[in-house]
Design a protein around this motif. Structure first.
Motif, PDB file in Angstrom:
ATOM      1  N   LYS A   9       0.885  -1.166   0.000  1.00  0.00           N
ATOM      2  CA  LYS A   9       0.000   0.000   0.000  1.00  0.00           C
ATOM      3  C   LYS A   9       0.919   1.211   0.000  1.00  0.00           C
ATOM      4  O   LYS A   9       1.729   1.392   0.913  1.00  0.00           O
ATOM      5  N   PHE A  10       0.832   2.015  -1.049  1.00  0.00           N
ATOM      6  CA  PHE A  10       1.684   3.194  -1.157  1.00  0.00           C
ATOM      7  C   PHE A  10       1.070   4.371  -0.400  1.00  0.00           C
ATOM      8  O   PHE A  10      -0.122   4.380  -0.097  1.00  0.00           O
ATOM      9  N   THR A  11       1.900   5.367  -0.142  1.00  0.00           N
ATOM     10  CA  THR A  11       1.441   6.564   0.543  1.00  0.00           C
ATOM     11  C   THR A  11       0.361   7.247  -0.287  1.00  0.00           C
ATOM     12  O   THR A  11       0.338   7.145  -1.524  1.00  0.00           O
ATOM     13  N   GLU A  12      -0.512   7.930   0.403  1.00  0.00           N
ATOM     14  CA  GLU A  12      -1.621   8.616  -0.258  1.00  0.00           C
ATOM     15  C   GLU A  12      -1.087   9.588  -1.300  1.00  0.00           C
ATOM     16  O   GLU A  12      -0.104  10.294  -1.082  1.00  0.00           O
ATOM     17  N   ASP A  40       5.410 -11.731 -11.769  1.00  0.00           N
ATOM     18  CA  ASP A  40       4.113 -11.189 -12.164  1.00  0.00           C
ATOM     19  C   ASP A  40       3.830 -10.002 -11.257  1.00  0.00           C
ATOM     20  O   ASP A  40       3.992 -10.101 -10.034  1.00  0.00           O
ATOM     21  N   ILE A  41       3.451  -8.886 -11.843  1.00  0.00           N
ATOM     22  CA  ILE A  41       3.102  -7.690 -11.070  1.00  0.00           C
ATOM     23  C   ILE A  41       1.671  -7.326 -11.416  1.00  0.00           C
ATOM     24  O   ILE A  41       1.319  -7.185 -12.585  1.00  0.00           O
ATOM     25  N   ARG A  42       0.875  -7.173 -10.385  1.00  0.00           N
ATOM     26  CA  ARG A  42      -0.541  -6.838 -10.569  1.00  0.00           C
ATOM     27  C   ARG A  42      -0.890  -5.575  -9.806  1.00  0.00           C
ATOM     28  O   ARG A  42      -0.463  -5.379  -8.683  1.00  0.00           O
ATOM     29  N   VAL A  43      -1.715  -4.753 -10.445  1.00  0.00           N
ATOM     30  CA  VAL A  43      -2.182  -3.499  -9.854  1.00  0.00           C
ATOM     31  C   VAL A  43      -3.629  -3.694  -9.435  1.00  0.00           C
ATOM     32  O   VAL A  43      -4.431  -4.273 -10.167  1.00  0.00           O
ATOM     33  N   SER A  44      -3.969  -3.180  -8.272  1.00  0.00           N
ATOM     34  CA  SER A  44      -5.339  -3.281  -7.788  1.00  0.00           C
ATOM     35  C   SER A  44      -6.291  -2.550  -8.729  1.00  0.00           C
ATOM     36  O   SER A  44      -5.962  -1.495  -9.279  1.00  0.00           O
ATOM     37  N   ASN A  50      -8.974   1.234   1.964  1.00  0.00           N
ATOM     38  CA  ASN A  50      -8.307   0.198   2.767  1.00  0.00           C
ATOM     39  C   ASN A  50      -7.759  -0.961   1.928  1.00  0.00           C
ATOM     40  O   ASN A  50      -7.364  -1.982   2.467  1.00  0.00           O
ATOM     41  N   ARG A  51      -7.692  -0.811   0.622  1.00  0.00           N
ATOM     42  CA  ARG A  51      -7.145  -1.843  -0.262  1.00  0.00           C
ATOM     43  C   ARG A  51      -5.667  -1.585  -0.525  1.00  0.00           C
ATOM     44  O   ARG A  51      -5.211  -0.446  -0.559  1.00  0.00           O
ATOM     45  N   PHE A  52      -4.925  -2.661  -0.743  1.00  0.00           N
ATOM     46  CA  PHE A  52      -3.531  -2.532  -1.132  1.00  0.00           C
ATOM     47  C   PHE A  52      -3.470  -2.169  -2.616  1.00  0.00           C
ATOM     48  O   PHE A  52      -4.424  -2.368  -3.360  1.00  0.00           O
ATOM     49  N   ASP A  53      -2.322  -1.621  -3.048  1.00  0.00           N
ATOM     50  CA  ASP A  53      -2.196  -1.077  -4.397  1.00  0.00           C
ATOM     51  C   ASP A  53      -1.525  -2.003  -5.407  1.00  0.00           C
ATOM     52  O   ASP A  53      -1.871  -1.977  -6.588  1.00  0.00           O
ATOM     53  N   LEU A  54      -0.561  -2.774  -4.967  1.00  0.00           N
ATOM     54  CA  LEU A  54       0.280  -3.506  -5.890  1.00  0.00           C
ATOM     55  C   LEU A  54       0.646  -4.855  -5.297  1.00  0.00           C
ATOM     56  O   LEU A  54       0.884  -4.959  -4.092  1.00  0.00           O
ATOM     57  N   MET A  55       0.694  -5.878  -6.162  1.00  0.00           N
ATOM     58  CA  MET A  55       1.115  -7.204  -5.721  1.00  0.00           C
ATOM     59  C   MET A  55       2.187  -7.708  -6.673  1.00  0.00           C
ATOM     60  O   MET A  55       2.001  -7.714  -7.892  1.00  0.00           O
ATOM     61  N   ILE A  56       3.309  -8.103  -6.094  1.00  0.00           N
ATOM     62  CA  ILE A  56       4.428  -8.655  -6.851  1.00  0.00           C
ATOM     63  C   ILE A  56       4.502 -10.136  -6.493  1.00  0.00           C
ATOM     64  O   ILE A  56       4.529 -10.487  -5.317  1.00  0.00           O
ATOM     65  N   ILE A  57       4.516 -10.992  -7.513  1.00  0.00           N
ATOM     66  CA  ILE A  57       4.562 -12.433  -7.294  1.00  0.00           C
ATOM     67  C   ILE A  57       5.807 -12.962  -7.991  1.00  0.00           C
ATOM     68  O   ILE A  57       5.964 -12.798  -9.206  1.00  0.00           O
TER      69      ILE A  57
END
Length: 95
Positions: A9-12, A40-44, A50-57
């Motif tokens: 979750k990145f800063t606002e 694999d990189i996924r963006v929300s 309250n959701r996270f922004d990015l997922m790196i797999i």
């Protein structure tokens, strides 16, 4: 074989979409580490606060995790983006 998830979750106010390619470029370098197989990189798709922004797999052999943790791209990721992250979850699982 395992999957290593980094969920952030990145800063606002951070333009997450603008960060995707630079982050991908850093993590693509980890594919040169023996035992790392894919990235694999996924963006929300949600803008709910309250959701996270990015997922790196990263898919890797379990034995590659220490080399990954000590790698230059991983250290650079933390150095360049660490101050922009308000929350982070790391999750590892067998596949």
């Amino acid at each position: 074989m395992m999957e290593h998830y980094i969920i952030v979750k990145f800063t606002e106010g951070t333009d997450v979409k603008a960060l995707v390619e630079p982050v991908r470029d850093i993590f693509k370098e980890t594919l040169a580490i023996p035992g790392i197989h894919s990235l694999d990189i996924r963006v929300s798709n949600s803008d709910i606060a309250n959701r996270f922004d990015l997922m790196i797999i990263i898919t890797m052999e379990k034995e590659a995790l220490p080399a990954y943790a000590e790698s230059e791209p991983h250290i650079r990721w933390k150095k360049e983006y660490g101050d922009r992250i308000t929350k982070k979850a790391i999750f590892d699982c067998d596949i």
